[in-house]
Design a protein around this motif. Structure first.
Motif, PDB file in Angstrom:
ATOM      1  N   GLY A  79      74.598  43.732  93.286  1.00 51.65           N
ATOM      2  CA  GLY A  79      75.453  43.117  94.700  1.00 51.65           C
ATOM      3  C   GLY A  79      75.060  44.035  95.884  1.00 51.65           C
ATOM      4  O   GLY A  79      75.651  43.720  96.930  1.00 51.65           O
ATOM      5  N   LYS A 130      69.524  43.530  96.949  1.00 50.22           N
ATOM      6  CA  LYS A 130      68.296  43.558  96.568  1.00 50.22           C
ATOM      7  C   LYS A 130      67.803  42.292  96.694  1.00 50.22           C
ATOM      8  O   LYS A 130      66.501  41.916  97.359  1.00 50.22           O
ATOM      9  N   GLY A 131      68.446  41.144  96.200  1.00 50.84           N
ATOM     10  CA  GLY A 131      67.673  39.608  96.292  1.00 50.84           C
ATOM     11  C   GLY A 131      67.386  39.277  97.596  1.00 50.84           C
ATOM     12  O   GLY A 131      66.621  38.795  98.016  1.00 50.84           O
ATOM     13  N   THR A 132      68.516  39.544  98.459  1.00 53.02           N
ATOM     14  CA  THR A 132      68.599  39.102  99.747  1.00 53.02           C
ATOM     15  C   THR A 132      67.502  39.919 100.678  1.00 53.02           C
ATOM     16  O   THR A 132      66.797  39.017 101.141  1.00 53.02           O
ATOM     17  N   ARG A 145      79.813  36.139  95.584  1.00 55.96           N
ATOM     18  CA  ARG A 145      78.645  35.535  95.508  1.00 55.96           C
ATOM     19  C   ARG A 145      78.405  34.243  95.210  1.00 55.96           C
ATOM     20  O   ARG A 145      78.914  33.749  94.299  1.00 55.96           O
ATOM     21  N   LEU A 189      73.911  33.187  99.290  1.00 58.67           N
ATOM     22  CA  LEU A 189      74.505  32.651 100.542  1.00 58.67           C
ATOM     23  C   LEU A 189      75.314  34.216 101.293  1.00 58.67           C
ATOM     24  O   LEU A 189      76.017  34.765 100.534  1.00 58.67           O
ATOM     25  N   GLN A 233      75.343  48.067 105.718  1.00 59.17           N
ATOM     26  CA  GLN A 233      75.279  47.326 107.196  1.00 59.17           C
ATOM     27  C   GLN A 233      75.003  46.142 107.209  1.00 59.17           C
ATOM     28  O   GLN A 233      74.663  45.441 106.003  1.00 59.17           O
TER      29      GLN A 233
END
Ligand code: ADP
Ligand code: MG
Length: 210
Positions: free
Chosen positions: A9, A12-14, A126, A136, A196
């Protein structure tokens, strides 16, 4: 090579998707690979599913065997791997034996720091894009990676289950200090405030790898 070391959460994926889209990095996202092994009912699928359901890591032999199917280059982002010291040792051995990468010189480890309460909220909320599997952003009307409408976005099984979310966060916190110590000794550890905005986190990542 960039290793993204952050709790489930933490984003990392983003960030690895942004690094792939904007900067041409290739992504080794272990969680996504494991989930697709389950979805495709491969030889390892059932065993992986049993661990993931409980919020635990997949067995080390399986992880390493999946790793061996990928050729690691310098321009790789590792999302969610390695996650504990046995994976760290196996991974560094693998790099040493299979590539010309000088680990301590060309790897940056970036840790996304996010307090636990925010992580829980992010995981509970998520939603993933049905088309590209990108996460998203809350309230987004369309996927920020492929532009697909978000209405038919779906939730990950292990995010639906509060016990699994709690267990994943607990395991992460048990292991992370050893990883931080290991990478700090090598002088390749960087922490980023990942509460952030996505673009601010991305800018910090870019300045670390510049
Ligand atoms: P990880 O891959 O580390 O588990 P994700 O990239 O899937 O994390 O992000 C988890 C959730 O938090 C997703 O819903 C994502 O849209 C959201 N998210 C990611 N980065 C941020 C951010 N900087 N601020 C707010 N929400 C974020
Ligand atoms: Mg992820």
């Amino acid at each position: 090579m960039i290793i993204l070391l952050g709790a489930p959460g933490s984003g990392k994926g983003t960030q690895s998707r942004l690094l792939a889209q904007r900067d041409g990095f290739k992504v080794f996202a272990l969680g996504e690979i494991l989930r697709s092994e389950i979805a495709n009912s491969t030889h390892y699928g059932k065993t992986i599913e049993a661990s993931i359901k409980k919020g635990e890591f997949a067995p080390l032999e399986i992880v390493i065997s999946l790793l061996k199917q990928h050729v690691m280059h310098k321009d790789f982002v590792l999302d969610g791997f390695p996650r504990n010291m046995s994976q760290v040792f196996e991974f560094e051995k693998f790099i040493h034996e299979n590539s010309s990468i000088d680990f301590d010189k060309s790897v940056k480890v970036i840790d996304f720091i996010v307090p636990c309460e925010i992580l829980c909220d992010r995981l509970k909320n998520r939603r993933l894009c049905k088309v590209c599997d990108g996460a998203l952003l809350c309230e987004a009307k369309e996927c920020n990676f492929c532009g697909h409408y978000s209405e038919d976005a779906y939730m990950r099984d292990d995010d639906c289950n509060c016990e699994s979310v709690a267990r994943r966060l607990e395991i992460f916190h048990q292991e992370k200090d050893l990883l931080i110590e290991h990478y700090s000794k090598k002088g390749i550890y960087h922490a980023v405030d990942a509460t952030q905005q996505v673009e601010e986190v991305y800018a910090e990542v870019k300045s670390i790898i510049a």
